[in-house]
Design a protein around this motif. Structure first.
Motif, mmCIF file in Angstrom:
data_model
loop_
_atom_site.group_PDB
_atom_site.id
_atom_site.type_symbol
_atom_site.label_atom_id
_atom_site.label_comp_id
_atom_site.label_asym_id
_atom_site.label_seq_id
_atom_site.Cartn_x
_atom_site.Cartn_y
_atom_site.Cartn_z
ATOM 1 N N GLY A 76 0.791 -1.222 0.000
ATOM 2 C CA GLY A 76 0.000 0.000 0.000
ATOM 3 C C GLY A 76 0.819 1.265 0.000
ATOM 4 O O GLY A 76 0.267 2.357 -0.039
ATOM 5 N N GLU A 77 2.140 1.160 0.024
ATOM 6 C CA GLU A 77 3.001 2.337 0.047
ATOM 7 C C GLU A 77 2.999 3.032 -1.313
ATOM 8 O O GLU A 77 2.995 2.387 -2.355
ATOM 9 N N THR A 78 3.019 4.357 -1.295
ATOM 10 C CA THR A 78 2.887 5.120 -2.531
ATOM 11 C C THR A 78 4.136 5.924 -2.870
ATOM 12 O O THR A 78 4.693 5.817 -3.969
ATOM 13 N N MET A 79 4.586 6.741 -1.923
ATOM 14 C CA MET A 79 5.594 7.743 -2.258
ATOM 15 C C MET A 79 6.922 7.115 -2.683
ATOM 16 O O MET A 79 7.535 7.537 -3.675
ATOM 17 N N VAL A 80 7.367 6.108 -1.962
ATOM 18 C CA VAL A 80 8.663 5.497 -2.281
ATOM 19 C C VAL A 80 8.638 4.854 -3.668
ATOM 20 O O VAL A 80 9.565 5.035 -4.469
ATOM 21 N N VAL A 81 7.580 4.110 -3.972
ATOM 22 C CA VAL A 81 7.524 3.447 -5.280
ATOM 23 C C VAL A 81 7.376 4.474 -6.397
ATOM 24 O O VAL A 81 7.869 4.287 -7.506
ATOM 25 N N LEU A 82 6.682 5.574 -6.116
ATOM 26 C CA LEU A 82 6.525 6.610 -7.135
ATOM 27 C C LEU A 82 7.860 7.263 -7.460
ATOM 28 O O LEU A 82 8.145 7.600 -8.615
ATOM 29 N N LEU A 83 8.722 7.400 -6.451
ATOM 30 C CA LEU A 83 10.002 8.077 -6.652
ATOM 31 C C LEU A 83 11.096 7.127 -7.135
ATOM 32 O O LEU A 83 11.992 7.551 -7.872
ATOM 33 N N CYS A 84 11.036 5.868 -6.732
ATOM 34 C CA CYS A 84 12.198 4.998 -6.918
ATOM 35 C C CYS A 84 11.970 3.772 -7.796
ATOM 36 O O CYS A 84 12.928 3.037 -8.058
ATOM 37 N N ALA A 85 10.739 3.498 -8.241
ATOM 38 C CA ALA A 85 10.498 2.259 -8.998
ATOM 39 C C ALA A 85 10.747 2.409 -10.489
ATOM 40 O O ALA A 85 10.713 1.431 -11.220
ATOM 41 N N GLY A 86 10.967 3.615 -10.971
ATOM 42 C CA GLY A 86 11.251 3.807 -12.394
ATOM 43 C C GLY A 86 10.049 4.196 -13.229
ATOM 44 O O GLY A 86 10.179 4.795 -14.274
ATOM 45 N N ASN A 87 8.831 3.820 -12.784
ATOM 46 C CA ASN A 87 7.570 4.241 -13.425
ATOM 47 C C ASN A 87 7.506 3.870 -14.903
ATOM 48 O O ASN A 87 7.119 4.689 -15.736
ATOM 49 N N ARG A 88 7.899 2.677 -15.246
ATOM 50 C CA ARG A 88 7.706 2.171 -16.611
ATOM 51 C C ARG A 88 6.538 1.179 -16.583
ATOM 52 O O ARG A 88 6.609 0.167 -15.886
ATOM 53 N N ILE A 89 5.501 1.474 -17.363
ATOM 54 C CA ILE A 89 4.293 0.640 -17.311
ATOM 55 C C ILE A 89 4.473 -0.534 -18.255
ATOM 56 O O ILE A 89 4.003 -0.526 -19.400
ATOM 57 N N GLU A 90 5.174 -1.523 -17.806
ATOM 58 C CA GLU A 90 5.385 -2.750 -18.572
ATOM 59 C C GLU A 90 5.470 -3.932 -17.611
ATOM 60 O O GLU A 90 5.928 -3.777 -16.471
ATOM 61 N N GLY A 141 1.289 3.882 -7.237
ATOM 62 C CA GLY A 141 2.014 4.932 -7.946
ATOM 63 C C GLY A 141 1.202 5.530 -9.087
ATOM 64 O O GLY A 141 1.218 6.750 -9.309
ATOM 65 N N ILE A 142 0.473 4.687 -9.819
ATOM 66 C CA ILE A 142 -0.291 5.201 -10.962
ATOM 67 C C ILE A 142 -1.430 6.085 -10.474
ATOM 68 O O ILE A 142 -1.777 7.084 -11.125
ATOM 69 N N ILE A 143 -2.024 5.747 -9.330
ATOM 70 C CA ILE A 143 -3.105 6.587 -8.798
ATOM 71 C C ILE A 143 -2.550 7.951 -8.393
ATOM 72 O O ILE A 143 -3.118 9.002 -8.736
#
Length: 549
Positions: free
Chosen positions: A466-480, A500-502
């Motif tokens: 359920g964590e949002t901020m860390v994944v939004l900043l550090c996961a790379g945000n590539r929708i694949e 992150g997408i929300i």
């Protein structure tokens, strides 16, 4: 008869008697117990109302997605985009085989020009036959690319006209709605504007006829393509290097499969029915099992949750792999082994990690952790690790490391409580029978507390997914969807997550649009996952209580 004024005054009650005396109607007609009961009931009611409000909000906005997505898919079919995508898939598969040849050529060139090799011009000269073959293969799809271009122009224009008409209809409806509350003069103006709008009525069946008329041309091009591919399959250039020879043998197999796919694709193109209705289940399955999340596209928007779900699950599981040993081991050490001084230092320190804002951890991941991991991955002695060197510093592994750090306090605290609740007699009986402290911990304490530890792990899982901020900043945000064919290297690929997408897109979408409602659908999935995790944790905790009792 005695005089009342001469009666003896009543004795004053003691403090204990005053406290214990039942006093009625001291607060709006309620006794103390009734007021306290009302207060507790009120708080519980407020909690239930808030939960019901949250549930109603996300479900009411999400449920509208299904009919909107159904309309979206119907337009995709009626405008002929579905038919064009069938041919596009065939062309893209051919392009993938051409890229396979290019990759093999690059590897062979690197081998020839490597240490102790030959000069680049000479290496290119040796590969002339290979290059000529690759060019012939790439050019064999030329007829299809021409047909695909004509089809694409045709249906994209049709869809654009449909979108313009839909926007005009919405604008006219807004004018009509405004007439109801506007003054008479203003209402007349709005009516005139609404009447002046010229909205095109598109007859999809008539518009799509030229597209259907191109299907025989596709079939004729397929005949030429299959013949060309069969000739090319028998003319694969010879290779001296074993690696290149193996790649070309595999290419032959892939080419045979592609020829079979051409026949299947042609059958689907010929059997395509523009009037086939899109059902509610098809609309829902396009979301639940969709492998694309594409928005604001000139071609077609897709709202498939699988890439986001796969990214969330990959990061959460990887974070748990890191957090479980750290959290559980620290709990066992603090509860069973550490001295009083160590307990006073370790326990508050671990629990303090939970107080660090997630955005601060995100900054640390971007500025320090991601860059450090990438530099370490470029060390030559680590070339054997799958996925090394890392191409992106922000990826699943970077986000998972930080999420693990956030999950450790949750797992530690709950696991330590579970161990602490193990009856002392269990431990004393084990020691009395001659077991060592280590044997007692491994064979008595941990098994007795295992249910509580499992509940702690589940709640830690709920914390990281359920964590949002860390994944939004550090996961790379590539929708694949991660390329799991890379094995362990998949954990070093950028991903995007449901949370992150929300957070990223909710502020940019039009209220009540299909994109807006799709994000609420993602929220519903997260809500259901959280409910499932909490239900499992409650079941395990209940079992834990029974086993100890």
């Amino acid at each position: 008869m005695s005089d009342p004024t001469l009666q003896t005054p009543a004795a004053r009650p003691t403090t204990r008697e005053a406290l214990l005396r039942r006093r009625r109607s001291w607060f709006f007609g309620l006794s103390g117990e009734q007021a306290a009961k009302l207060l507790f009931q009120g708080n519980a009611t407020i909690s239930i109302i808030v939960l019901a409000l949250i549930t109603f909000t996300i479900f009411s906005d999400a449920v509208g997605f299904i009919p909107q997505n159904r309309e979206n898919l119907e337009t995709y079919r009626r405008a002929g985009l579905e038919l064009v995508d069938m041919l596009r898939g065939q062309v893209q598969s051919h392009s993938a085989l051409s890229r396979y040849l290019s990759s093999a050529r690059q590897e062979e060139l690197a081998r020839l020009t490597g240490p102790g090799g030959i000069a680049l011009p000479e290496a290119n000269a040796r590969l002339e036959a290979f290059d000529a073959y690759a060019d012939r293969y790439a050019n064999s799809i030329g007829d299809h690319e021409t047909i695909l271009g004509e089809m694409t122009d045709m249906v994209s224009s049709l869809k654009e006209r449909h979108a313009v008409a839909a926007d005009l209809r919405a604008a006219r409806q807004n004018l009509i709605d405004g007439m109801r509350t506007a003054p008479a003069e203003r209402a007349a103006t709005l009516k005139a504007e609404a009447d002046a709008m010229e909205i095109e009525t598109i007859d999809f069946a008539a518009e799509i006829k030229p597209l259907l008329a191109m299907r025989p041309a596709v079939a004729e091009a397929n005949v030429r393509l299959v013949q060309s591919l069969k000739e090319l399959s028998g003319a694969v250039p010879a290779a001296e290097a074993p690696a290149l020879r193996r790649k070309l043998e595999r290419f032959k197999d892939l080419n045979v499969r592609y020829i079979a796919e051409i026949s299947d694709t042609e059958k689907r193109i010929m059997a395509w029915d523009q009037t086939k209705p899109v059902g509610i289940l098809e609309s829902l399955s396009a979301f639940a099992f969709g492998r694309k999340w594409v928005t604001a596209s000139f071609w077609q928007d897709w709202y498939g949750i699988i890439p986001l779900f796969a990214g969330s699950l990959l990061i959460a599981l990887l974070a748990l792999v890191i957090a479980i040993p750290l959290g559980v081991a620290a709990a066992i050490y603090v509860n069973q082994v550490a001295t009083a001084g160590e307990q006073k230092f370790i326990k508050p320190t671990i629990e303090f990690i939970a107080a660090i804002p997630s955005v601060v951890l995100g900054f640390f991941g971007i500025a320090v952790l991601g860059q450090t991991l990438r530099q370490v991955s470029q060390s030559p002695w680590l070339d054997w690790v799958p996925g090394f060197p890392m191409l992106e510093r922000l990826n699943s592994a970077t986000a998972a490391c930080l999420l693990a750090l956030m999950a450790v306090p949750t797992i530690f605290s709950l696991a330590e409580d579970a161990i602490n609740n193990v009856p002392r007699s269990f431990k004393e009986a084990s020691l009395a029978l001659g077991a060592t402290r280590l044997q007692t911990i491994i064979r008595i304490v941990i098994p007795a507390a295992l249910s509580g530890i499992m509940a702690a792990i589940l709640l830690g899982f709920g914390r990281v997914i359920g964590e949002t901020m860390v994944v939004l900043l550090c996961a790379g945000n590539r929708i694949e969807i991660p390329d799991f064919s890379a094995g362990f290297g998949a954990v070093f690929q950028p991903v995007h997550t449901m949370t992150g997408i929300i957070a990223q897109e909710m502020g940019e979408v039009v209220r009540h649009s299909i994109h807006y409602r799709a994000l609420f659908m993602v929220g519903v999935v997260l809500f259901l996952i959280s409910m499932l995790i909490n239900w499992l944790a409650q079941k395990i905790v209940r079992r834990y209580r029974i086993s100890i009792g």
